[in-house]
Design a protein around this motif. Structure first.
Motif, short mmCIF file in Angstrom:
data_model
loop_
_atom_site.label_atom_id
_atom_site.label_comp_id
_atom_site.label_asym_id
_atom_site.label_seq_id
_atom_site.Cartn_x
_atom_site.Cartn_y
_atom_site.Cartn_z
N TYR A 79 0.84 -1.19 0.00
CA TYR A 79 0.00 0.00 0.00
C TYR A 79 0.88 1.25 0.00
CZ TYR A 79 -3.19 -3.55 1.83
OH TYR A 79 -3.92 -4.69 2.01
N LEU A 80 0.33 2.32 -0.54
CA LEU A 80 1.00 3.61 -0.46
C LEU A 80 -0.03 4.65 -0.08
CD1 LEU A 80 3.78 4.99 -0.85
CD2 LEU A 80 2.98 5.67 -3.14
N GLN A 81 0.07 5.14 1.14
CA GLN A 81 -0.80 6.22 1.61
C GLN A 81 -0.13 7.54 1.26
OE1 GLN A 81 -3.92 6.12 3.13
NE2 GLN A 81 -3.85 8.34 2.83
N MET A 82 -0.81 8.34 0.47
CA MET A 82 -0.24 9.60 -0.01
C MET A 82 -1.06 10.74 0.56
SD MET A 82 0.57 8.57 -3.97
CE MET A 82 -1.15 8.43 -4.41
N ASN A 83 -0.44 11.55 1.40
CA ASN A 83 -1.09 12.70 2.01
C ASN A 83 -0.43 13.99 1.55
OD1 ASN A 83 -2.70 10.93 3.54
ND2 ASN A 83 -1.19 10.84 5.19
N SER A 84 -1.12 15.09 1.78
CA SER A 84 -0.60 16.41 1.41
C SER A 84 -0.09 16.41 -0.03
CB SER A 84 0.52 16.82 2.37
OG SER A 84 0.08 16.83 3.70
N LEU A 85 -0.90 15.89 -0.91
CA LEU A 85 -0.47 15.75 -2.31
C LEU A 85 -0.26 17.10 -2.97
CD1 LEU A 85 -2.70 12.74 -3.24
CD2 LEU A 85 -0.23 12.84 -3.59
N LYS A 86 0.71 17.13 -3.86
CA LYS A 86 1.08 18.35 -4.58
C LYS A 86 0.91 18.11 -6.08
CE LYS A 86 4.73 19.25 -1.17
NZ LYS A 86 6.19 19.48 -1.00
N PRO A 87 0.74 19.16 -6.87
CA PRO A 87 0.64 18.97 -8.31
C PRO A 87 1.84 18.22 -8.89
CG PRO A 87 -0.09 21.16 -7.73
CD PRO A 87 0.45 20.55 -6.48
N GLU A 88 3.01 18.40 -8.31
CA GLU A 88 4.19 17.72 -8.82
C GLU A 88 4.20 16.22 -8.51
OE1 GLU A 88 4.10 20.49 -6.92
OE2 GLU A 88 5.78 20.53 -5.48
N ASP A 89 3.24 15.73 -7.74
CA ASP A 89 3.08 14.30 -7.53
C ASP A 89 2.32 13.64 -8.68
OD1 ASP A 89 2.50 15.05 -4.09
OD2 ASP A 89 4.34 14.21 -4.96
N THR A 90 1.80 14.44 -9.58
CA THR A 90 1.06 13.90 -10.72
C THR A 90 1.97 13.00 -11.55
OG1 THR A 90 -0.45 15.78 -10.85
CG2 THR A 90 -0.13 14.49 -12.86
N ALA A 91 1.53 11.77 -11.75
CA ALA A 91 2.35 10.78 -12.46
C ALA A 91 1.55 9.49 -12.59
CB ALA A 91 3.64 10.51 -11.70
N VAL A 92 2.09 8.58 -13.39
CA VAL A 92 1.62 7.20 -13.37
C VAL A 92 2.45 6.47 -12.33
CG1 VAL A 92 1.32 5.06 -14.66
CG2 VAL A 92 0.94 7.26 -15.79
N TYR A 93 1.78 5.82 -11.41
CA TYR A 93 2.45 5.11 -10.33
C TYR A 93 2.46 3.61 -10.64
CZ TYR A 93 2.69 9.27 -7.47
OH TYR A 93 3.00 10.52 -6.99
N TYR A 94 3.66 3.03 -10.60
CA TYR A 94 3.85 1.63 -10.94
C TYR A 94 4.23 0.84 -9.70
CZ TYR A 94 4.02 3.19 -15.81
OH TYR A 94 3.72 3.73 -17.03
N CYS A 95 3.55 -0.26 -9.52
CA CYS A 95 3.88 -1.20 -8.45
C CYS A 95 5.06 -2.05 -8.90
CB CYS A 95 2.67 -2.07 -8.16
SG CYS A 95 2.94 -3.33 -6.90
N TYR A 96 5.92 -2.38 -7.95
CA TYR A 96 7.13 -3.16 -8.22
C TYR A 96 7.28 -4.27 -7.19
CZ TYR A 96 12.09 -4.22 -7.54
OH TYR A 96 13.27 -4.86 -7.34
N ALA A 97 7.78 -5.41 -7.64
CA ALA A 97 8.07 -6.49 -6.71
C ALA A 97 9.31 -7.26 -7.16
CB ALA A 97 6.89 -7.44 -6.59
N ASP A 98 10.18 -7.50 -6.22
CA ASP A 98 11.34 -8.38 -6.42
C ASP A 98 10.95 -9.70 -5.75
OD1 ASP A 98 14.67 -8.40 -4.88
OD2 ASP A 98 13.74 -9.75 -6.35
N LEU A 99 10.72 -10.73 -6.58
CA LEU A 99 10.16 -11.94 -6.01
C LEU A 99 10.77 -13.19 -6.63
CD1 LEU A 99 7.99 -13.19 -8.27
CD2 LEU A 99 6.68 -11.20 -7.55
N PHE A 100 10.50 -14.30 -5.95
CA PHE A 100 10.97 -15.61 -6.41
C PHE A 100 9.78 -16.40 -6.90
CE2 PHE A 100 14.60 -18.46 -6.40
CZ PHE A 100 13.99 -19.69 -6.61
#
Length: 121
Positions: A79-100
């Motif tokens: 999960y990613l809780q994002m507070n006090s968001l700013k216009p510069e946070d505008t983006a596509v957010y990608y989930c990542y996992a290093d897994l076996f």
């Protein structure tokens, strides 16, 4: 096959909050690090935050103090809780996992499809 499915993106005004979720599924034996990267228009993909299986976290300077990462190892979810968001946070957010992967007995990096976060001023 391994899938990372994100949810929770959207549009919000500056100062608002959003919570992203990402669930990993498939032939997974172990997940070492999970996290979030983001890519703004015209820019390279950059780290937002990561969390190891033991709970240690890492944050990029622009999001420190505003974003909080957490994970549920039993659900293979981050999960990613994002507070006090700013216009510069505008983006596509990608989930990542290093897994076996259990099926191929191999370790690798996996990515979700991305979820759009738009912050208006």
């Amino acid at each position: 096959q391994v899938q990372l499915v994100e949810s929770g993106g959207g549009s919000v005004q500056a100062g608002g909050s959003l919570r992203l979720s990402c669930a990993a599924s498939g032939s997974i034996l172990n997940i070492y690090t999970m996290g979030w990267y983001r890519q703004a228009p015209g820019k390279q993909r950059e780290l937002a935050s990561t969390i190891r299986s033991g709970g240690s976290t890492n944050y990029a300077d622009p999001v420190k103090g505003r974003f909080t990462i957490s994970r549920d190892n039993a659900k293979n979810t981050v999960y990613l809780q994002m507070n006090s968001l700013k216009p510069e946070d505008t983006a596509v957010y990608y989930c990542y996992a290093d897994l076996f992967r259990r099926s191929t007995a191999s370790r690798g990096d996996y990515w979700g499809q991305g979820t759009q976060v738009t912050v208006s001023s």
